[in-house]
Scaffold this motif. Structure first.
Motif: not given
Length: 112
Positions: A2-4, A6-8, A23
């Motif tokens: 999701l981080e990848f 949503s942050a494009d 991480y």
């Protein structure tokens, strides 16, 4: 994942050691997936989403497409593509095909 998304961020950035360090610092036993694994997850989710949308659309029936756009109270410009159709009982159905944030510079001239 999701981080990848949503942050494009490109999925192959997961191979970057500087990106992996925070991480690992948070949780030493964390196993981060490869870029290939992330890509496979994305394609699988995409295929599942397309199948779900196809199942919601009527077979051999006319549909209407609509494009809707608005600006939310927190100043996000949103656009959506929606299919409208009638089911066998003549009840109106709608299926959302797309939903995305629009560049604020593009839509600022349309604000009232």
């Amino acid at each position: 994942m999701l981080e990848f998304v949503s942050a494009d961020i490109r999925l192959n950035a997961i191979s970057n050691l500087e990106l992996r360090q925070p991480y690992k610092a948070l949780r030493d036993d964390l196993v981060l997936p490869s870029a290939t694994t992330l890509s496979n997850i994305c394609w699988r989710e995409y295929a599942m989403t397309v199948d779900t949308i196809k199942k919601q659309l009527p077979i051999r029936n006319k549909v209407s497409l609509a494009l809707d756009g608005w600006i939310s109270t927190n100043k996000l410009a949103i656009t959506s593509v929606i299919v409208y159709c009638m089911n066998r009982n003549w009840a109106l159905r709608e299926v959302q095909l797309a939903f995305d944030e629009v560049d604020r510079l593009f839509c600022s001239r349309f604000e009232s």
